[in-house]
Design a protein around this motif. Structure first.
Motif, PDB file in Angstrom:
ATOM      1  N   ILE A   1      -0.486  13.225 -17.062  1.00  0.00           N
ATOM      2  CA  ILE A   1      -0.931  13.195 -18.457  1.00  0.00           C
ATOM      3  C   ILE A   1       0.197  12.721 -19.363  1.00  0.00           C
ATOM      4  O   ILE A   1      -0.033  12.040 -20.369  1.00  0.00           O
ATOM      5  CB  ILE A   1      -1.456  14.582 -18.868  1.00  0.00           C
ATOM      6  CG1 ILE A   1      -2.858  14.798 -18.265  1.00  0.00           C
ATOM      7  CG2 ILE A   1      -1.494  14.744 -20.381  1.00  0.00           C
ATOM      8  CD1 ILE A   1      -3.387  16.203 -18.416  1.00  0.00           C
TER       9      ILE A   1
ATOM     10  N   TYR B   1     -12.650  21.641 -18.890  1.00  0.00           N
ATOM     11  CA  TYR B   1     -11.257  21.313 -19.201  1.00  0.00           C
ATOM     12  C   TYR B   1     -10.681  20.277 -18.241  1.00  0.00           C
ATOM     13  O   TYR B   1      -9.973  19.352 -18.665  1.00  0.00           O
ATOM     14  CB  TYR B   1     -10.410  22.588 -19.195  1.00  0.00           C
ATOM     15  CG  TYR B   1     -10.993  23.685 -20.051  1.00  0.00           C
ATOM     16  CD1 TYR B   1     -11.416  23.416 -21.347  1.00  0.00           C
ATOM     17  CD2 TYR B   1     -11.147  24.978 -19.570  1.00  0.00           C
ATOM     18  CE1 TYR B   1     -11.972  24.405 -22.145  1.00  0.00           C
ATOM     19  CE2 TYR B   1     -11.707  25.979 -20.355  1.00  0.00           C
ATOM     20  CZ  TYR B   1     -12.120  25.681 -21.642  1.00  0.00           C
ATOM     21  OH  TYR B   1     -12.673  26.663 -22.416  1.00  0.00           O
TER      22      TYR B   1
ATOM     23  N   MET C   1     -12.178  16.904 -19.115  1.00  0.00           N
ATOM     24  CA  MET C   1     -11.619  16.392 -20.364  1.00  0.00           C
ATOM     25  C   MET C   1     -10.240  15.769 -20.136  1.00  0.00           C
ATOM     26  O   MET C   1      -9.943  14.667 -20.601  1.00  0.00           O
ATOM     27  CB  MET C   1     -11.469  17.525 -21.382  1.00  0.00           C
ATOM     28  CG  MET C   1     -12.750  18.209 -21.805  1.00  0.00           C
ATOM     29  SD  MET C   1     -13.694  17.259 -23.029  1.00  0.00           S
ATOM     30  CE  MET C   1     -14.962  16.610 -21.968  1.00  0.00           C
ATOM     31  N   GLU C   2      -9.382  16.514 -19.440  1.00  0.00           N
ATOM     32  CA  GLU C   2      -8.014  16.052 -19.233  1.00  0.00           C
ATOM     33  C   GLU C   2      -7.963  14.774 -18.406  1.00  0.00           C
ATOM     34  O   GLU C   2      -7.284  13.804 -18.773  1.00  0.00           O
ATOM     35  CB  GLU C   2      -7.191  17.151 -18.553  1.00  0.00           C
ATOM     36  CG  GLU C   2      -6.962  18.366 -19.427  1.00  0.00           C
ATOM     37  CD  GLU C   2      -6.164  19.463 -18.741  1.00  0.00           C
ATOM     38  OE1 GLU C   2      -6.012  20.542 -19.338  1.00  0.00           O
ATOM     39  OE2 GLU C   2      -5.688  19.242 -17.600  1.00  0.00           O
TER      40      GLU C   2
ATOM     41  N   GLN D   1      -9.617  11.621 -20.251  1.00  0.00           N
ATOM     42  CA  GLN D   1      -8.746  10.990 -21.234  1.00  0.00           C
ATOM     43  C   GLN D   1      -7.562  10.298 -20.571  1.00  0.00           C
ATOM     44  O   GLN D   1      -7.164   9.201 -20.973  1.00  0.00           O
ATOM     45  CB  GLN D   1      -8.251  12.015 -22.249  1.00  0.00           C
ATOM     46  CG  GLN D   1      -7.493  11.386 -23.416  1.00  0.00           C
ATOM     47  CD  GLN D   1      -6.916  12.428 -24.363  1.00  0.00           C
ATOM     48  OE1 GLN D   1      -6.232  13.353 -23.938  1.00  0.00           O
ATOM     49  NE2 GLN D   1      -7.194  12.284 -25.648  1.00  0.00           N
TER      50      GLN D   1
ATOM     51  N   VAL E   1     -13.168  17.715 -30.637  1.00  0.00           N
ATOM     52  CA  VAL E   1     -12.726  17.150 -29.359  1.00  0.00           C
ATOM     53  C   VAL E   1     -13.607  15.962 -28.986  1.00  0.00           C
ATOM     54  O   VAL E   1     -13.116  14.907 -28.549  1.00  0.00           O
ATOM     55  CB  VAL E   1     -12.746  18.220 -28.253  1.00  0.00           C
ATOM     56  CG1 VAL E   1     -12.406  17.586 -26.899  1.00  0.00           C
ATOM     57  CG2 VAL E   1     -11.765  19.351 -28.561  1.00  0.00           C
TER      58      VAL E   1
ATOM     59  N   LEU F   1     -12.319  12.080 -28.262  1.00  0.00           N
ATOM     60  CA  LEU F   1     -12.536  11.363 -27.005  1.00  0.00           C
ATOM     61  C   LEU F   1     -13.315  10.076 -27.234  1.00  0.00           C
ATOM     62  O   LEU F   1     -13.032   9.040 -26.611  1.00  0.00           O
ATOM     63  CB  LEU F   1     -13.268  12.263 -26.014  1.00  0.00           C
ATOM     64  CG  LEU F   1     -12.480  13.484 -25.518  1.00  0.00           C
ATOM     65  CD1 LEU F   1     -13.329  14.319 -24.567  1.00  0.00           C
ATOM     66  CD2 LEU F   1     -11.178  13.077 -24.847  1.00  0.00           C
TER      67      LEU F   1
ATOM     68  N   THR G   1      -5.624  18.072 -23.224  1.00  0.00           N
ATOM     69  CA  THR G   1      -5.965  16.771 -23.770  1.00  0.00           C
ATOM     70  C   THR G   1      -4.885  16.425 -24.799  1.00  0.00           C
ATOM     71  O   THR G   1      -3.957  17.191 -25.011  1.00  0.00           O
ATOM     72  CB  THR G   1      -7.345  16.831 -24.448  1.00  0.00           C
ATOM     73  OG1 THR G   1      -7.382  17.964 -25.320  1.00  0.00           O
ATOM     74  CG2 THR G   1      -8.462  16.931 -23.415  1.00  0.00           C
ATOM     75  N   ASP G   2      -5.036  15.270 -25.436  1.00  0.00           N
ATOM     76  CA  ASP G   2      -4.090  14.903 -26.492  1.00  0.00           C
ATOM     77  C   ASP G   2      -4.914  14.574 -27.728  1.00  0.00           C
ATOM     78  O   ASP G   2      -5.597  13.556 -27.750  1.00  0.00           O
ATOM     79  CB  ASP G   2      -3.261  13.695 -26.059  1.00  0.00           C
ATOM     80  CG  ASP G   2      -2.267  13.262 -27.129  1.00  0.00           C
ATOM     81  OD1 ASP G   2      -1.920  14.099 -27.985  1.00  0.00           O
ATOM     82  OD2 ASP G   2      -1.857  12.081 -27.110  1.00  0.00           O
TER      83      ASP G   2
ATOM     84  N   GLU H   1      -3.697  18.709 -27.831  1.00  0.00           N
ATOM     85  CA  GLU H   1      -3.986  19.891 -27.031  1.00  0.00           C
ATOM     86  C   GLU H   1      -4.910  20.842 -27.786  1.00  0.00           C
ATOM     87  O   GLU H   1      -4.910  20.898 -29.010  1.00  0.00           O
ATOM     88  CB  GLU H   1      -2.697  20.669 -26.726  1.00  0.00           C
ATOM     89  CG  GLU H   1      -1.663  19.934 -25.934  1.00  0.00           C
ATOM     90  CD  GLU H   1      -0.360  20.706 -25.829  1.00  0.00           C
ATOM     91  OE1 GLU H   1       0.575  20.156 -25.230  1.00  0.00           O
ATOM     92  OE2 GLU H   1      -0.266  21.833 -26.358  1.00  0.00           O
TER      93      GLU H   1
END
Length: 451
Positions: free
Chosen positions: A53, A175, A178-179, A182, A212, A216, A342-343, A345
């Motif tokens: 990440i 989660y 999502m991570e 992305q 969020v 995204l 994610t970015d 967070e």
């Protein structure tokens, strides 16, 4: 039959420090692990994903460089080099752990699967007064028609790809989804996420989940809600065809299954020692982490509850203090902080607004968009929001959601305030260094001044 004082099955984030602590306390200890030492976190979870990440974040920053007056462009990603760096970090963590276990007196490490073959008997060879199960969980694969005929990836497989997927379809929007979604979008993939519910992140407040979702989509990720995969088939030449509810269809070069994880209990033969797992395979425990069999404990993701590395580590602290010092520490009502990387967070602690409303609590809710945070404006990181749920009478902070750069770090400030019974008014009036993201907690709680 070799008798130990303690046997630990699995080497997750509770197992390794527990093994060393028990051994150093004079307890003859056996650690059984048939895969890589360190469990999911070091090998296929926290360490490798956050290492990768960081690469996605780096490319994102480079892609935005012209906004800051730096005329450079982000080129193609050398995924082989990315994976090499990730593997080096993982190896350094795992090697260090293995060496520390090897150097611990009173501790035997045996590289085989632990299986119960009788009451408190493991592998027909070992027995102990205390046995701890820390085997973790593994990706759960849904029974979709045709899934056994196609190639799909789990979170672990995504970390070993040697080329960036042209089009990555992801089933699930938790989660992990999502991570990784992305991350691979930032590495150059086209990404489509499929969610059967009305929205992503159904455990979070609607405004947080919506923020969020927006982020995204801004990053170029397509999110399909109210959508299920009814069947799947391989494409000629590679890839996968997904037949969607409502008659739609989606083709992709790669397919990630990220619909949850199931406890790794099947190989343990738990009934042999008198333990009956629940319908999903989780091991039932009491508030002291003890199973229905006295002296046998379940730690980490193999039991029900929050599936986070830091919870597994806290299980070690609870179990070791109770065993060695008769401390009677309970896991009831312990704080459960977590962070989605994610970015930006998403840092979370305590209850959400919708949980508070469902419980009928009298609360006040403070919300501050990142676009009103000075440091966020200065650094060009204005996506996200800060939110806190406050008891209307006492002013105590009951929970918080921080969707921000360093969201987990800002959340930790609020967690400490909750632990210390610091009210929102005290934080509102506290002097924080300027300009920092933490300083915006002043502004967050100023939004309640007129309540």
């Amino acid at each position: 039959m070799k008798k130990y004082d303690a046997i630990i099955i699995g080497s997750g984030q509770a197992a390794n420090p527990l093994a060393k602590k028990l051994a150093r306390a004079g307890r003859r200890t056996l650690l059984l692990e048939n895969h890589a030492i360190g469990g999911t976190c070091i090998n296929t979870g926290c360490t490798p994903t956050k290492t990768m990440i960081a690469v996605g974040r780096m490319r994102y920053i480079v892609s935005r460089a012209p906004e800051f007056g730096i005329p450079v462009q982000a080129g193609d990603v050398d995924l082989t080099a990315v994976i090499k760096r990730k593997n080096e970090v993982v190896s350094s963590f795992r090697d260090g752990l293995e060496k520390s276990l090897e150097k611990t007196d009173n501790l035997d490490v045996v590289r085989e699967q632990g299986v119960f073959t009788g009451h408190k008997i493991v592998n027909n060879a070992f027995t102990a007064e205390h046995i701890f199960i820390n085997t973790g969980a593994a990706p759960a694969i849904p029974p979709i028609p045709g899934i056994d005929q196609v190639r799909y990836l789990t979170s672990a497989g995504m970390l070993e790809l040697q080329e960036v997927p042209q089009h990555l379809a992801i089933l699930g929007t938790g989660y992990i989804a999502m991570e990784l979604g992305q991350l691979f979008r930032r590495l150059g993939s086209r990404v489509t996420m499929i969610e059967r519910g009305h929205s992503i992140l159904n455990k979070e407040d609607d405004d947080v989940a919506a923020a969020v979702h927006k982020i995204l989509e801004e990053d170029g990720i397509r999110i399909l809600t109210d959508t299920t995969v009814e069947r799947t088939a391989p494409l000629q030449g590679g890839g996968v065809r997904l037949t969607l509810s409502g008659g739609g269809e989606l083709t992709a070069t790669h397919w990630l299954i990220a619909t949850g994880r199931a406890p790794a209990t099947a190989a343990l033969q738990l009934p042999q020692t008198g333990i009956t797992p629940d319908g999903r395979g989780f091991i039932p425990v009491n508030e002291y982490l003890e199973t229905t069999v006295p002296g046998i404990y379940a730690l980490g993701d193999v039991k029900k509850g929050p599936a986070f590395t830091h919870i597994s580590y806290n299980d070690y602290l609870v179990a070791s203090e109770n065993i060695l010092n008769n401390a009677h520490i309970s896991i009831k009502n312990r704080p459960v902080p977590y962070c989605m990387f994610t970015d930006p967070e998403l840092g979370r602690i305590g209850i959400t607004e919708k949980e508070a409303r469902a419980k009928g609590l009298a609360v006040k809710v403070a919300t501050l968009p990142l676009g009103k945070v000075a440091r966020a404006i200065e650094t060009g990181e204005t996506r996200g929001l800060m939110k806190a749920v406050v008891d209307a009478e006492s002013g105590q902070i009951l929970g918080a959601s921080v969707l921000s750069v360093s969201g987990g770090e800002i959340m930790a400030v609020l967690q400490m305030a909750m632990m210390g019974k610091i009210t929102y008014k005290q934080l509102r009036n506290t002097i924080f260094a300027h300009p920092t993201f933490a300083e915006s907690l002043n502004n967050l709680f100023m939004t309640l001044d007129n309540d």
